[in-house]
Scaffold this active site. Structure first.
Site, PDB file in Angstrom:
ATOM      1  N   TYR A 197       0.832  -1.205   0.000  1.00 36.74           N
ATOM      2  CA  TYR A 197       0.000   0.000   0.000  1.00 36.74           C
ATOM      3  C   TYR A 197       0.864   1.251   0.000  1.00 36.74           C
ATOM      4  O   TYR A 197       2.068   1.197   0.223  1.00 36.74           O
ATOM      5  CB  TYR A 197      -0.927   0.003   1.217  1.00 36.74           C
ATOM      6  CG  TYR A 197      -0.245   0.362   2.519  1.00 36.74           C
ATOM      7  CD1 TYR A 197      -0.366   1.641   3.066  1.00 36.74           C
ATOM      8  CD2 TYR A 197       0.541  -0.571   3.206  1.00 36.74           C
ATOM      9  CE1 TYR A 197       0.263   1.971   4.264  1.00 36.74           C
ATOM     10  CE2 TYR A 197       1.160  -0.248   4.400  1.00 36.74           C
ATOM     11  CZ  TYR A 197       1.021   1.024   4.929  1.00 36.74           C
ATOM     12  OH  TYR A 197       1.654   1.353   6.102  1.00 36.74           O
TER      13      TYR A 197
ATOM     14  N   ARG B 181       7.781   3.642  -5.072  1.00 37.93           N
ATOM     15  CA  ARG B 181       7.960   2.753  -3.923  1.00 37.93           C
ATOM     16  C   ARG B 181       6.878   1.680  -3.889  1.00 37.93           C
ATOM     17  O   ARG B 181       7.143   0.528  -3.513  1.00 37.93           O
ATOM     18  CB  ARG B 181       7.961   3.554  -2.623  1.00 37.93           C
ATOM     19  CG  ARG B 181       8.266   2.702  -1.397  1.00 37.93           C
ATOM     20  CD  ARG B 181       8.392   3.519  -0.133  1.00 37.93           C
ATOM     21  NE  ARG B 181       7.137   4.178   0.234  1.00 37.93           N
ATOM     22  CZ  ARG B 181       6.977   4.932   1.323  1.00 37.93           C
ATOM     23  NH1 ARG B 181       8.007   5.124   2.147  1.00 37.93           N
ATOM     24  NH2 ARG B 181       5.824   5.503   1.589  1.00 37.93           N
TER      25      ARG B 181
ATOM     26  N   ARG C  68      -8.253 -20.221   0.098  1.00 34.52           N
ATOM     27  CA  ARG C  68      -7.210 -19.995   1.102  1.00 34.52           C
ATOM     28  C   ARG C  68      -6.156 -21.099   1.085  1.00 34.52           C
ATOM     29  O   ARG C  68      -6.374 -22.215   1.535  1.00 34.52           O
ATOM     30  CB  ARG C  68      -7.822 -19.903   2.505  1.00 34.52           C
ATOM     31  CG  ARG C  68      -6.815 -19.426   3.546  1.00 34.52           C
ATOM     32  CD  ARG C  68      -7.422 -19.394   4.937  1.00 34.52           C
ATOM     33  NE  ARG C  68      -6.479 -18.801   5.892  1.00 34.52           N
ATOM     34  CZ  ARG C  68      -5.433 -19.434   6.420  1.00 34.52           C
ATOM     35  NH1 ARG C  68      -5.202 -20.705   6.106  1.00 34.52           N
ATOM     36  NH2 ARG C  68      -4.629 -18.823   7.267  1.00 34.52           N
TER      37      ARG C  68
ATOM     38  N   HIS D 196      -1.578 -21.027   1.360  1.00 34.69           N
ATOM     39  CA  HIS D 196      -0.475 -20.104   1.602  1.00 34.69           C
ATOM     40  C   HIS D 196       0.304 -19.764   0.332  1.00 34.69           C
ATOM     41  O   HIS D 196       0.712 -18.619   0.144  1.00 34.69           O
ATOM     42  CB  HIS D 196       0.466 -20.680   2.666  1.00 34.69           C
ATOM     43  CG  HIS D 196      -0.069 -20.546   4.062  1.00 34.69           C
ATOM     44  ND1 HIS D 196      -1.150 -21.266   4.513  1.00 34.69           N
ATOM     45  CD2 HIS D 196       0.338 -19.768   5.104  1.00 34.69           C
ATOM     46  CE1 HIS D 196      -1.400 -20.950   5.774  1.00 34.69           C
ATOM     47  NE2 HIS D 196      -0.501 -20.039   6.170  1.00 34.69           N
TER      48      HIS D 196
ATOM     49  N   LYS E 159       6.596  -2.060   2.099  1.00 34.19           N
ATOM     50  CA  LYS E 159       5.409  -1.409   2.670  1.00 34.19           C
ATOM     51  C   LYS E 159       4.210  -2.342   2.468  1.00 34.19           C
ATOM     52  O   LYS E 159       3.339  -2.112   1.623  1.00 34.19           O
ATOM     53  CB  LYS E 159       5.179  -0.049   2.032  1.00 34.19           C
ATOM     54  CG  LYS E 159       4.255   0.868   2.838  1.00 34.19           C
ATOM     55  CD  LYS E 159       4.293   2.275   2.285  1.00 34.19           C
ATOM     56  CE  LYS E 159       3.329   3.198   3.013  1.00 34.19           C
ATOM     57  NZ  LYS E 159       3.736   3.464   4.404  1.00 34.19           N
TER      58      LYS E 159
ATOM     59  N   GLU F  32      12.928   2.799  14.023  1.00 32.56           N
ATOM     60  CA  GLU F  32      12.034   3.853  13.542  1.00 32.56           C
ATOM     61  C   GLU F  32      10.835   3.921  14.471  1.00 32.56           C
ATOM     62  O   GLU F  32      10.856   3.380  15.575  1.00 32.56           O
ATOM     63  CB  GLU F  32      11.603   3.572  12.099  1.00 32.56           C
ATOM     64  CG  GLU F  32      10.975   2.208  11.869  1.00 32.56           C
ATOM     65  CD  GLU F  32      10.668   1.928  10.405  1.00 32.56           C
ATOM     66  OE1 GLU F  32      10.620   2.878   9.610  1.00 32.56           O
ATOM     67  OE2 GLU F  32      10.467   0.755  10.073  1.00 32.56           O
TER      68      GLU F  32
ATOM     69  N   LEU G  48      11.438   1.181   6.958  1.00 30.58           N
ATOM     70  CA  LEU G  48      10.875   1.611   5.686  1.00 30.58           C
ATOM     71  C   LEU G  48      11.507   2.952   5.336  1.00 30.58           C
ATOM     72  O   LEU G  48      11.485   3.878   6.161  1.00 30.58           O
ATOM     73  CB  LEU G  48       9.350   1.760   5.788  1.00 30.58           C
ATOM     74  CG  LEU G  48       8.684   2.233   4.499  1.00 30.58           C
ATOM     75  CD1 LEU G  48       8.680   1.123   3.454  1.00 30.58           C
ATOM     76  CD2 LEU G  48       7.265   2.719   4.771  1.00 30.58           C
TER      77      LEU G  48
END
Length: 278
Positions: free
Chosen positions: A31, A50, A98, A100, A145, A177, A201
């Protein structure tokens, strides 16, 4: 309010997101949050670059170009009459049963986005905020991210419960961070921040501030520092898309420097504001 989902602009009540979306099951996606100032996107190219880099790192193919997504963001700003606020956009690996491993055959990625108004945090930027130190329990690919944010959520909540605005994360005593920000420290006129490794990040606002330091002749060193060193710093501040350049006045109740916004922090705030589209 109109949202974007896979080529269409629609109201929230008309959105249909499958329970089999891998973003829901696994946090399997990436995102971005892009700031809007005076009807314009700020550092849009850097943010969407990014986004694509994060997608590449998890082997996720985004079915649009960077420019197409920038155009989507601009259209959301226009349709929702967002003057000052932000655009949120996420991409998941798609909808599939579902399991993995990645779906075979591959399914289309799902792109969703919205734009909302939001004021600049000018009051806090002047008076500063308090932070709480929290163990950094996140995974080792913080440079991506991704939608996997539970550790950050827990850290932010721990800070909130302590009456603080942010968590200052550390691994074995070394500051990395914040839960959703990049941390900076100032000592004897030199600005320090953790290098852009897999442990943080590399924030877009972080990059802007590093560039501003260079332009202003403020020495900046991308070097990790210890939490115990942070308590003895002259100034601390953190950066993010929505928080801009935010002064830190206390850590765990201990005053940093004078306990007020520092001179270098204020200088960087002024320089950052000058970059904002008029």
């Amino acid at each position: 309010m109109l949202y974007f989902m896979d080529g269409n602009f629609t109201k929230k009540e008309h959105l249909e997101i499958s329970i089999d979306d891998r973003g829901y099951y696994f946090g399997d996606g990436v995102y971005e949050v892009v700031k809007v100032y005076n009807d314009e996107l700020f550092t849009a190219e850097e943010h969407f670059s990014r986004l694509f880099e994060s997608a590449r790192k998890i082997k996720l193919t985004i079915p649009y170009t960077e420019q197409e997504l920038i155009d989507v963001a601009r259209e959301l700003i226009k349709k929702n009459k967002v003057s000052n606020g932000h655009v949120y956009m996420q991409v998941t690996r798609g909808s599939a049963g579902r399991q993995h491993n990645f779906p075979t055959p591959a399914v289309p990625a799902i792109v969703t986005a919205y734009a909302v108004n939001g004021a600049r945090p000018l009051g806090d930027m002047e008076k500063g905020v308090s932070v709480k130190s929290v163990d950094d329990i996140r995974w080792l690919r913080c440079d991506i991210k991704s939608l996997n944010l539970l550790a950050s959520v827990l850290a932010k909540e721990e800070a909130k419960e302590a009456g603080c605005s942010e968590a200052i994360l550390h691994r074995d005593g070394i500051v990395t961070e914040g839960s959703s920000t990049n941390m900076f420290a100032v000592k004897d006129g030199v600005v320090y921040t953790h290098p852009a490794t897999n442990l943080i990040l590399e924030g877009i606002t972080r990059k802007v501030v590093v560039q501003l330091c260079q332009q202003l002749g403020i020495p900046v060193v991308e070097e990790a520092f210890a939490l115990k060193e942070a308590f003895a710093m002259d100034e601390m501040f953190y950066t993010s898309t929505t928080m801009e350049v935010m002064p830190v006045t206390t850590i765990d109740g201990h005053e940093i420097g004078s306990g007020k916004r520092g001179a270098i922090t204020e200088k960087l705030q002024i320089a950052f504001t000058a970059q904002i589209p008029k």
